[in-house]
Scaffold this active site. Structure first.
Site, PDB file in Angstrom:
ATOM      1  N   SER A 175       0.765  -1.289   0.134  1.00  0.00           N
ATOM      2  CA  SER A 175      -0.014  -0.061   0.139  1.00  0.00           C
ATOM      3  C   SER A 175       0.853   1.317   0.027  1.00  0.00           C
ATOM      4  CB  SER A 175      -1.067   0.005   1.238  1.00  0.00           C
ATOM      5  OG  SER A 175      -2.109   0.589   1.094  1.00  0.00           O
ATOM      6  N   HIS A 232      -7.534  -5.730   0.095  1.00  0.00           N
ATOM      7  CA  HIS A 232      -6.450  -5.111   0.102  1.00  0.00           C
ATOM      8  C   HIS A 232      -5.525  -5.392   1.311  1.00  0.00           C
ATOM      9  CE1 HIS A 232      -3.969  -1.167  -0.359  1.00  0.00           C
ATOM     10  NE2 HIS A 232      -4.263  -1.048   0.905  1.00  0.00           N
TER      11      HIS A 232
HETATM   12  C1  GCU Z   1      -5.421   4.901   1.468  1.00  0.00           C
HETATM   13  C2  GCU Z   1      -4.705   5.484   0.120  1.00  0.00           C
HETATM   14  C3  GCU Z   1      -3.899   4.631  -0.560  1.00  0.00           C
HETATM   15  C4  GCU Z   1      -3.053   3.911   0.224  1.00  0.00           C
HETATM   16  C5  GCU Z   1      -3.815   3.120   1.401  1.00  0.00           C
HETATM   17  C6  GCU Z   1      -2.647   2.525   2.246  1.00  0.00           C
HETATM   18  O1  GCU Z   1      -6.402   3.878   1.110  1.00  0.00           O
HETATM   19  O2  GCU Z   1      -5.923   5.980  -0.438  1.00  0.00           O
HETATM   20  O3  GCU Z   1      -3.443   5.401  -1.588  1.00  0.00           O
HETATM   21  O4  GCU Z   1      -2.488   3.003  -0.509  1.00  0.00           O
HETATM   22  O5  GCU Z   1      -4.491   4.036   2.156  1.00  0.00           O
HETATM   23  O6  GCU Z   1      -1.506   2.919   2.432  1.00  0.00           O
HETATM   24  O7  GCU Z   1      -3.226   1.895   3.157  1.00  0.00           O
END
Ligand code: GCU
Length: 420
Positions: free
Chosen positions: A258, A399
């Site tokens: 992420s 995710h």
């Molecule tokens: C949010 C953000 C993402 C990121 C994510 C994370 O969802 O919008 O760009 O990757 O957080 O790091 O958990």
């Protein structure tokens, strides 16, 4: 039977509900609505020169792309600090029921009379050979990675109500760090809490490692954001790892999930000591092509997380086509080192297809250097690692990082470097 039928429905409902709550529902998830776009060519430099040799790539185009990402996206980080000290404050040769050698190192960085420290946690397999390691930042403190009472709890700011880590957080991220299984494959694990390097909130680039290199006033528009700060911290961890003879300095691999997957890519781009780079669900500002505006957009990420990037990046809010780079060029900066892009089927916010396409459009740089990258137009079947030096995998689910992801990382490393 009826309950069983309800389960998938409930899961879809929960996923949809969390998107609405996060305001993610207003964004485009329809492939037919992806606008037409033209990607800048990785092999055409700013003055129009076609890059046709490895020498031109290394001398001209690669440095130019690094500068463009520094100037327009992540900001410019300083070089090595004036001084660094490594204090191995804890060591155990029979950790995790004898399966691991654990080391904890306090890394102290010094610059112009100021200093900043972070803890590096290391689990190494039982072996007398220098071992390959995966280095990755974690989200909540080293103590979250394993339920191991010996791990020092972070004292840095964390994302909870009182911003302090507690005993209860021990092992809370263990499902993302299946250390024992990774060690069984012959790899070591090194990790640092990202907030120990730079706390994840917008403070005008003053805290964390930024405090070592103060800028006057608001600073230049290409000042380093938090992603650049975290990437710089990863390089400082590598400075230590390359000095430790228990580790194979030619096999330090960076992995991130992420926001930390965006960081892994930028760290791998600027520091070629990383032999292999893995981004997991890195999305916007990571592997996903920004010009697709699928899921999270540049404007949305700059609004929610303005401190991750530099101020110049704001110019590309609703204006992605004006940016001289897109994220396939970030992937190309790993060439010819192996890079693995991992997506999750339900993680539409991160645009799995856009993540794959970054690998596809980075491929000309790999081919120029004599290697195969990734050649395809559609997403592969689930759970089937495709590509060569540029690998791509999409798995079912949301995710996250799971044991099955680590199995793919280890397979990819085995494929390129041989089983340890
Ligand atoms: C949010 C953000 C993402 C990121 C994510 C994370 O969802 O919008 O760009 O990757 O957080 O790091 O958990």
């Amino acid at each position: 039977m009826r309950t069983l039928l309800l389960i998938p429905f409930c899961l879809v409902y929960v996923a949809a509900w969390s998107q609405i709550v996060n305001g993610q529902d207003e964004f485009n998830y329809d492939e037919a609505k992806v606008p037409e776009y033209l990607l800048p060519n990785v092999l055409t430099s700013q003055d129009g020169t076609n890059i046709t040799s490895a020498e031109q790539w290394h001398q001209l185009r690669r440095p130019e792309l690094v500068r463009l990402f520094q100037e327009h996206v992540y900001g410019v980080a300083p070089g090595r600090p004036q001084n660094a000290q490594y204090d191995v404050f804890e060591s155990d040769n029979s950790a995790l029921d004898g399966k691991a050698r654990r080391r904890q190192v306090k890394v102290t960085l010094q610059q112009d009379g100021k200093q900043h420290s972070f803890d590096l946690l290391l689990y190494l397999p039982q072996s007398d050979k220098p071992c390959p390691v995966f280095l990755g930042l974690n989200f909540g403190g080293n103590q979250t990675v394993q339920d191991d009472p010996a791990i020092r709890i972070t004292e840095a700011w964390i994302r909870t109500d009182d911003h302090r880590a507690t005993e209860d957080s021990r092992g809370s991220a263990a499902s993302r760090w299946p250390v024992e299984q990774i060690l069984t494959r012959g790899y070591g694990v090194a990790t640092v809490y990202c907030g120990d390097i730079d706390p994840d909130f917008d403070d005008g680039f003053e805290n964390g490692v930024h405090s070592l290199f103060p800028v006057s006033g608001e600073g230049p528009a290409d000042a380093w954001g938090t992603i650049a700060g975290w990437a710089w911290g990863l390089s400082r961890a590598v400075d230590y790892l390359t000095s430790n003879t228990e580790i194979n300095a030619d096999r330090i691999m960076v992995m991130g999930h992420s926001r930390l997957g965006k960081t892994a890519l930028w760290a791998g781009a600027i520091d070629q000591r990383f032999a292999l780079v893995i981004s997991n669900n890195s999305g916007c500002g990571g592997a996903a092509i920004s010009r697709r505006r699928f899921g999270e957009t540049v404007k949305r990420i700059n609004t929610s997380f303005p401190h991750w990037f530099n101020d110049n990046y704001l110019q590309y809010n609703d204006n992605e086509d004006a940016c001289p780079v897109d994220q396939h060029m970030l992937v190309a900066l790993m060439a010819p080192r192996p890079v693995l892009i991992c997506s999750a089927q339900e993680d539409r916010w991160a645009d799995p297809k856009g993540e794959m396409l970054a690998g596809v459009h980075a491929t000309p740089a790999y081919e120029l250097l004599g290697f195969e990258g990734l050649d395809r137009t559609e997403l592969p079947e689930l759970n089937s690692l495709v590509g060569d030096r540029i690998g791509y995998n999409i798995r079912p689910g949301k995710h996250d990082v799971m044991l099955s992801d680590w199995e793919v990382y280890c397979d990819f490393a085995d494929k390129h470097f041989g089983k340890p």
